[in-house]
Design an enzyme around this catalytic site. Structure first.
Site, mmCIF file in Angstrom:
data_model
loop_
_atom_site.group_PDB
_atom_site.id
_atom_site.type_symbol
_atom_site.label_atom_id
_atom_site.label_comp_id
_atom_site.label_asym_id
_atom_site.label_seq_id
_atom_site.Cartn_x
_atom_site.Cartn_y
_atom_site.Cartn_z
ATOM 1 N N THR A 63 -5.549 -1.561 7.002
ATOM 2 C CA THR A 63 -5.726 -3.010 7.036
ATOM 3 C C THR A 63 -7.113 -3.378 7.554
ATOM 4 O O THR A 63 -7.475 -4.549 7.572
ATOM 5 C CB THR A 63 -4.673 -3.653 7.957
ATOM 6 O OG1 THR A 63 -4.786 -3.080 9.275
ATOM 7 C CG2 THR A 63 -3.268 -3.412 7.432
ATOM 8 N N ASP A 82 -1.319 6.815 6.392
ATOM 9 C CA ASP A 82 -1.268 5.392 6.735
ATOM 10 C C ASP A 82 -2.146 5.127 7.953
ATOM 11 O O ASP A 82 -2.354 6.016 8.789
ATOM 12 C CB ASP A 82 0.181 4.990 7.021
ATOM 13 C CG ASP A 82 0.394 3.496 6.895
ATOM 14 O OD1 ASP A 82 -0.536 2.790 6.458
ATOM 15 O OD2 ASP A 82 1.505 3.023 7.228
ATOM 16 N N ARG A 134 6.391 -8.469 1.654
ATOM 17 C CA ARG A 134 7.256 -8.077 2.768
ATOM 18 C C ARG A 134 7.851 -9.302 3.453
ATOM 19 O O ARG A 134 9.037 -9.315 3.815
ATOM 20 C CB ARG A 134 6.470 -7.231 3.778
ATOM 21 C CG ARG A 134 7.308 -6.807 4.995
ATOM 22 C CD ARG A 134 6.519 -5.918 5.925
ATOM 23 N NE ARG A 134 6.263 -4.616 5.319
ATOM 24 C CZ ARG A 134 5.164 -3.901 5.510
ATOM 25 N NH1 ARG A 134 4.208 -4.386 6.276
ATOM 26 N NH2 ARG A 134 5.019 -2.733 4.927
ATOM 27 N N LYS A 164 0.833 -1.214 0.000
ATOM 28 C CA LYS A 164 0.000 0.000 0.000
ATOM 29 C C LYS A 164 0.866 1.261 0.000
ATOM 30 O O LYS A 164 0.596 2.200 -0.764
ATOM 31 C CB LYS A 164 -0.947 -0.026 1.214
ATOM 32 C CG LYS A 164 -1.978 -1.141 1.150
ATOM 33 C CD LYS A 164 -2.935 -1.102 2.312
ATOM 34 C CE LYS A 164 -2.297 -1.547 3.607
ATOM 35 N NZ LYS A 164 -1.914 -2.976 3.617
ATOM 36 N N THR A 165 1.881 1.311 0.826
ATOM 37 C CA THR A 165 2.768 2.482 0.857
ATOM 38 C C THR A 165 3.523 2.631 -0.460
ATOM 39 O O THR A 165 3.688 3.737 -0.988
ATOM 40 C CB THR A 165 3.758 2.362 2.026
ATOM 41 O OG1 THR A 165 3.040 2.247 3.258
ATOM 42 C CG2 THR A 165 4.667 3.583 2.087
#
Length: 341
Positions: free
Chosen positions: A161, A112, A220, A67-68
């Site tokens: 999330t 975020d 990740r 997302k980032t």
């Protein structure tokens, strides 16, 4: 050795430093999420052709899916500035007001964990997203009045999330609401191979595939496992990552072939063994393993369902035949009133 940190999708400081060097610089270089990329590329190109700020974007999905990275890619594709903050940092109205009054035209403003905005701060964001103005209170008591400050048209990108925790008025102000799904093994293998090239590692495609297979569908985690395998290879295998080296290193980390961790296994054993495959309610599972029901629903269940180990039904959670086979538990005999499948 505990593997809880290795398979967690939440970032740590080492991840943040590592990911910044591996992030793609263009949307075309972003691996996976084809439908999301197509929607974003159309919106970006349309905004560029009109010379306007792009619609606000809400990105939601499990942690570690990009997302980032996507928020940064939007600003790079639009060739505009990028401002980043996190909702827990914005504790007062003035915190957000100060940031918004300094945004530049068409700039991307990334928030975020947007589901954690405080109600008072969220109200300031409403008018900023919809009318591009900030309302501030001048004075106190009977003489207090509201003053509106116009701000530049900008693009807000929110990441969360927990989409269900975002209020309907806030969610409705985002023109694009896009979900990131877990990655398949092929996409994760490409990500591991790309990361290996950037790290100047020697790795076989089979080894990359094994790392991808155990990464829970999350880039990740794949990159984190790659770092640990790299360490093992440098110490024990002259730096070359073969399939056998990857298998040995991953087994040493206690990451099984599906990337399941202790909590995943507790959830499945509760359903399969303790409750004979279900159906069993989410609150019952949470109480049995001493974990938050929301955490189970948002973090663990999506991956277990993707593996085909778990089904959600109106009566509760049900273990599948595949789960019984994998965990080597004999399924209960189906009776006239008790059929699992």
């Amino acid at each position: 050795m505990s593997n809880r940190k290795v398979i967690s999708g939440a970032p740590d400081e080492e991840d943040k430093q590592f990911e910044s060097a591996l992030r793609p610089r263009r949307l075309a270089d972003f691996t996976g999420q084809p439908k999301l990329k197509e929607n974003l590329s159309i919106a970006i190109e349309a905004a560029r052709l009109r010379g306007e700020a792009m619609d606000h974007v809400l990105l939601y999905g499990p942690p570690g899916l990009g997302k980032t990275t996507l928020a940064q890619l939007i600003s790079q594709e639009l060739e505009v500035g990028f401002e980043q903050t996190a909702a827990p940092i914005l504790q007062k109205k003035l915190d957000l007001t100060g940031v918004l009054t300094n945004v530049q035209a068409r700039q991307v403003f990334f928030i975020d964990e947007i589901h954690r905005l405080l109600p008072d701060v969220e109200e300031i964001l409403y008018s900023a997203l919809e009318d591009f103005r900030v309302d501030i209170m001048v004075g106190t008591g009977p003489g207090a009045r509201t003053h509106s400050l116009p701000i530049q048209r900008f693009t807000a990108v929110g990441a969360t999330t927990r989409q269900g925790l975002i209020s309907a008025p806030l969610r409705g102000r985002f023109g694009l609401v896009l979900r990131l799904n877990h990655y398949d093994e092929a996409d994760l293998t490409r990500i591991v191979l790309r990361s290996s090239r950037l790290m100047a590692l020697t790795i076989s495609e089979e080894a990359a595939g094994e790392i991808a297979r155990r990464a829970r569908g999350t880039p990740r985690i794949a990159n984190r496992l790659l770092r640990r395998v790299r360490d093992y290879a440098q110490v024990r295998a002259n730096g070359e990552i073969t399939f056998e080296v990857a298998m040995t290193a991953l087994d040493l980390l206690e990451v099984d072939r599906f990337g399941l961790d202790e909590i995943d296994q507790k959830i499945m054993m509760t359903i399969l063994d303790k409750y004979a495959g279900g159906p069993v309610g989410i609150n019952t599972i949470a109480a049995s393993i001493d974990e938050e029901s929301a955490t189970i629903e948002e973090v663990y269940e999506p991956y277990l369902m993707q593996l085909g180990f778990l089904d959600r039904t109106p009566r509760g959670r049900v273990g599948t035949r595949r789960a019984f086979d994998y965990f080597k538990i004999a399924p209960p005999a189906a009776g006239p009133q008790n059929s699992l499948f």
